[in-house]
Design a protein around this motif. Sequence first.
Motif, PDB file in Angstrom:
ATOM      1  N   ASP A 126       0.841  -1.206   0.000  1.00  0.00           N
ATOM      2  CA  ASP A 126       0.000   0.000   0.000  1.00  0.00           C
ATOM      3  C   ASP A 126       0.872   1.250   0.000  1.00  0.00           C
ATOM      4  O   ASP A 126       0.585   2.221  -0.707  1.00  0.00           O
ATOM      5  CB  ASP A 126      -0.922   0.029   1.219  1.00  0.00           C
ATOM      6  CG  ASP A 126      -2.054  -0.983   1.164  1.00  0.00           C
ATOM      7  OD1 ASP A 126      -2.330  -1.546   0.070  1.00  0.00           O
ATOM      8  OD2 ASP A 126      -2.662  -1.228   2.229  1.00  0.00           O
ATOM      9  N   ILE A 127       1.941   1.222   0.793  1.00  0.00           N
ATOM     10  CA  ILE A 127       2.870   2.360   0.813  1.00  0.00           C
ATOM     11  C   ILE A 127       3.507   2.534  -0.557  1.00  0.00           C
ATOM     12  O   ILE A 127       3.563   3.641  -1.095  1.00  0.00           O
ATOM     13  CB  ILE A 127       3.947   2.177   1.899  1.00  0.00           C
ATOM     14  CG1 ILE A 127       3.319   2.231   3.287  1.00  0.00           C
ATOM     15  CG2 ILE A 127       5.051   3.233   1.764  1.00  0.00           C
ATOM     16  CD1 ILE A 127       4.259   1.827   4.417  1.00  0.00           C
ATOM     17  N   CYS A 128       3.990   1.444  -1.139  1.00  0.00           N
ATOM     18  CA  CYS A 128       4.624   1.522  -2.458  1.00  0.00           C
ATOM     19  C   CYS A 128       3.671   2.077  -3.506  1.00  0.00           C
ATOM     20  O   CYS A 128       4.047   2.940  -4.310  1.00  0.00           O
ATOM     21  CB  CYS A 128       5.127   0.149  -2.889  1.00  0.00           C
ATOM     22  SG  CYS A 128       6.527  -0.446  -1.931  1.00  0.00           S
ATOM     23  N   ASP A 129       2.429   1.591  -3.508  1.00  0.00           N
ATOM     24  CA  ASP A 129       1.445   2.065  -4.483  1.00  0.00           C
ATOM     25  C   ASP A 129       1.194   3.561  -4.317  1.00  0.00           C
ATOM     26  O   ASP A 129       1.089   4.295  -5.305  1.00  0.00           O
ATOM     27  CB  ASP A 129       0.143   1.281  -4.358  1.00  0.00           C
ATOM     28  CG  ASP A 129       0.281  -0.177  -4.808  1.00  0.00           C
ATOM     29  OD1 ASP A 129       1.213  -0.489  -5.583  1.00  0.00           O
ATOM     30  OD2 ASP A 129      -0.546  -1.000  -4.372  1.00  0.00           O
ATOM     31  N   ALA A 130       1.116   4.040  -3.070  1.00  0.00           N
ATOM     32  CA  ALA A 130       0.916   5.470  -2.823  1.00  0.00           C
ATOM     33  C   ALA A 130       2.114   6.287  -3.302  1.00  0.00           C
ATOM     34  O   ALA A 130       1.949   7.347  -3.918  1.00  0.00           O
ATOM     35  CB  ALA A 130       0.657   5.720  -1.343  1.00  0.00           C
ATOM     36  N   VAL A 131       3.309   5.785  -3.039  1.00  0.00           N
ATOM     37  CA  VAL A 131       4.513   6.510  -3.471  1.00  0.00           C
ATOM     38  C   VAL A 131       4.578   6.552  -5.002  1.00  0.00           C
ATOM     39  O   VAL A 131       4.909   7.587  -5.589  1.00  0.00           O
ATOM     40  CB  VAL A 131       5.778   5.872  -2.866  1.00  0.00           C
ATOM     41  CG1 VAL A 131       7.039   6.474  -3.464  1.00  0.00           C
ATOM     42  CG2 VAL A 131       5.783   6.029  -1.350  1.00  0.00           C
TER      43      VAL A 131
ATOM     44  N   ARG B  45      11.801   7.164  -5.451  1.00  0.00           N
ATOM     45  CA  ARG B  45      12.393   5.958  -6.045  1.00  0.00           C
ATOM     46  C   ARG B  45      13.154   5.147  -4.995  1.00  0.00           C
ATOM     47  O   ARG B  45      13.089   3.929  -4.969  1.00  0.00           O
ATOM     48  CB  ARG B  45      13.309   6.326  -7.204  1.00  0.00           C
ATOM     49  CG  ARG B  45      14.003   5.133  -7.825  1.00  0.00           C
ATOM     50  CD  ARG B  45      14.798   5.533  -9.062  1.00  0.00           C
ATOM     51  NE  ARG B  45      15.695   4.491  -9.485  1.00  0.00           N
ATOM     52  CZ  ARG B  45      15.374   3.441 -10.236  1.00  0.00           C
ATOM     53  NH1 ARG B  45      14.145   3.284 -10.643  1.00  0.00           N
ATOM     54  NH2 ARG B  45      16.271   2.533 -10.573  1.00  0.00           N
ATOM     55  N   ARG B  46      13.856   5.831  -4.119  1.00  0.00           N
ATOM     56  CA  ARG B  46      14.628   5.132  -3.080  1.00  0.00           C
ATOM     57  C   ARG B  46      13.703   4.389  -2.118  1.00  0.00           C
ATOM     58  O   ARG B  46      13.958   3.234  -1.772  1.00  0.00           O
ATOM     59  CB  ARG B  46      15.502   6.132  -2.327  1.00  0.00           C
ATOM     60  CG  ARG B  46      16.341   5.511  -1.231  1.00  0.00           C
ATOM     61  CD  ARG B  46      17.362   6.521  -0.722  1.00  0.00           C
ATOM     62  NE  ARG B  46      17.944   6.093   0.524  1.00  0.00           N
ATOM     63  CZ  ARG B  46      18.913   5.181   0.633  1.00  0.00           C
ATOM     64  NH1 ARG B  46      19.403   4.617  -0.439  1.00  0.00           N
ATOM     65  NH2 ARG B  46      19.386   4.845   1.821  1.00  0.00           N
TER      66      ARG B  46
ATOM     67  N   ASN C 109       7.881  -0.288 -12.795  1.00  0.00           N
ATOM     68  CA  ASN C 109       8.568  -0.369 -14.076  1.00  0.00           C
ATOM     69  C   ASN C 109       7.982   0.612 -15.095  1.00  0.00           C
ATOM     70  O   ASN C 109       8.716   1.196 -15.885  1.00  0.00           O
ATOM     71  CB  ASN C 109       8.484  -1.803 -14.605  1.00  0.00           C
ATOM     72  CG  ASN C 109       9.664  -2.187 -15.438  1.00  0.00           C
ATOM     73  OD1 ASN C 109      10.727  -1.594 -15.347  1.00  0.00           O
ATOM     74  ND2 ASN C 109       9.473  -3.188 -16.265  1.00  0.00           N
ATOM     75  N   GLN C 110       6.659   0.789 -15.049  1.00  0.00           N
ATOM     76  CA  GLN C 110       5.974   1.645 -16.019  1.00  0.00           C
ATOM     77  C   GLN C 110       5.886   3.101 -15.571  1.00  0.00           C
ATOM     78  O   GLN C 110       5.519   3.967 -16.360  1.00  0.00           O
ATOM     79  CB  GLN C 110       4.552   1.111 -16.265  1.00  0.00           C
ATOM     80  CG  GLN C 110       4.500  -0.281 -16.831  1.00  0.00           C
ATOM     81  CD  GLN C 110       5.225  -0.414 -18.151  1.00  0.00           C
ATOM     82  OE1 GLN C 110       5.138   0.446 -19.006  1.00  0.00           O
ATOM     83  NE2 GLN C 110       5.976  -1.518 -18.311  1.00  0.00           N
ATOM     84  N   SER C 111       6.223   3.374 -14.323  1.00  0.00           N
ATOM     85  CA  SER C 111       6.083   4.732 -13.784  1.00  0.00           C
ATOM     86  C   SER C 111       7.276   5.608 -14.159  1.00  0.00           C
ATOM     87  O   SER C 111       8.290   5.120 -14.658  1.00  0.00           O
ATOM     88  CB  SER C 111       5.963   4.678 -12.254  1.00  0.00           C
ATOM     89  OG  SER C 111       7.237   4.458 -11.667  1.00  0.00           O
ATOM     90  N   GLY C 112       7.139   6.875 -13.849  1.00  0.00           N
ATOM     91  CA  GLY C 112       8.243   7.819 -14.051  1.00  0.00           C
ATOM     92  C   GLY C 112       9.399   7.555 -13.105  1.00  0.00           C
ATOM     93  O   GLY C 112      10.500   8.082 -13.319  1.00  0.00           O
ATOM     94  N   LEU C 113       9.188   6.736 -12.088  1.00  0.00           N
ATOM     95  CA  LEU C 113      10.260   6.390 -11.158  1.00  0.00           C
ATOM     96  C   LEU C 113      11.045   5.164 -11.621  1.00  0.00           C
ATOM     97  O   LEU C 113      12.059   4.820 -11.020  1.00  0.00           O
ATOM     98  CB  LEU C 113       9.695   6.095  -9.760  1.00  0.00           C
ATOM     99  CG  LEU C 113       8.921   7.216  -9.076  1.00  0.00           C
ATOM    100  CD1 LEU C 113       8.408   6.766  -7.733  1.00  0.00           C
ATOM    101  CD2 LEU C 113       9.768   8.458  -8.945  1.00  0.00           C
ATOM    102  N   GLY C 114      10.533   4.486 -12.629  1.00  0.00           N
ATOM    103  CA  GLY C 114      11.141   3.254 -13.102  1.00  0.00           C
ATOM    104  C   GLY C 114      12.334   3.530 -13.981  1.00  0.00           C
ATOM    105  O   GLY C 114      12.721   4.668 -14.179  1.00  0.00           O
ATOM    106  N   PRO C 115      12.916   2.495 -14.508  1.00  0.00           N
ATOM    107  CA  PRO C 115      12.449   1.117 -14.438  1.00  0.00           C
ATOM    108  C   PRO C 115      12.842   0.449 -13.123  1.00  0.00           C
ATOM    109  O   PRO C 115      13.782   0.865 -12.453  1.00  0.00           O
ATOM    110  CB  PRO C 115      13.155   0.441 -15.598  1.00  0.00           C
ATOM    111  CG  PRO C 115      14.450   1.193 -15.740  1.00  0.00           C
ATOM    112  CD  PRO C 115      14.110   2.626 -15.352  1.00  0.00           C
TER     113      PRO C 115
END
Length: 171
Positions: free
Chosen positions: A52-57, A119-120, A161-167
Amino acid sequence: MCSDVSKADERIQLYFNFDLHGWSELIFVHRGQISGFRVSGVFTDAPAALLDICDAVLTNSATRVALCDEPGGIVVEVTPDAKQPHTVILSVYEIAPQLAGFDANETGRLVMTTRLKRRRLVGMLLTELWKSHEFLSEPSYQRGRVYFPHARLSKTNESWNQSGLGPSFLT
């Protein structure tokens, strides 16, 4: 463990131990201090809460999750920053030991707050979850451990992977 949150913290480390019989532990190494927080599977699905935290970030939205012990525990809060959208504020609130099975709206004593690059934070949390995911392919590691959300972990990793924080660096 509270600190100036004006700059991104590049030294914090997070660890997650998916332990036996529904127990887990979230460990922070921050400013030379180690803080471990036990999580009871009776009250909390710890891997799902961390996802849930990852999805929010990944979506740059705010969230709070309760990680309950027996009794007490913590609430982890992630708050995006409109001025620095590549960062979030991570705050940890310790909940009084007399409470068991509380929700994420519970207030408590602030024990840590720090600014992290999004990202971190996603990388640290997903790496810890990915280790458990991989170890659970071994029958000896499976014994005594409860359900793990493998499919959801893969979905969140793909979102990263698909986000702007990826890959993502996980395979």
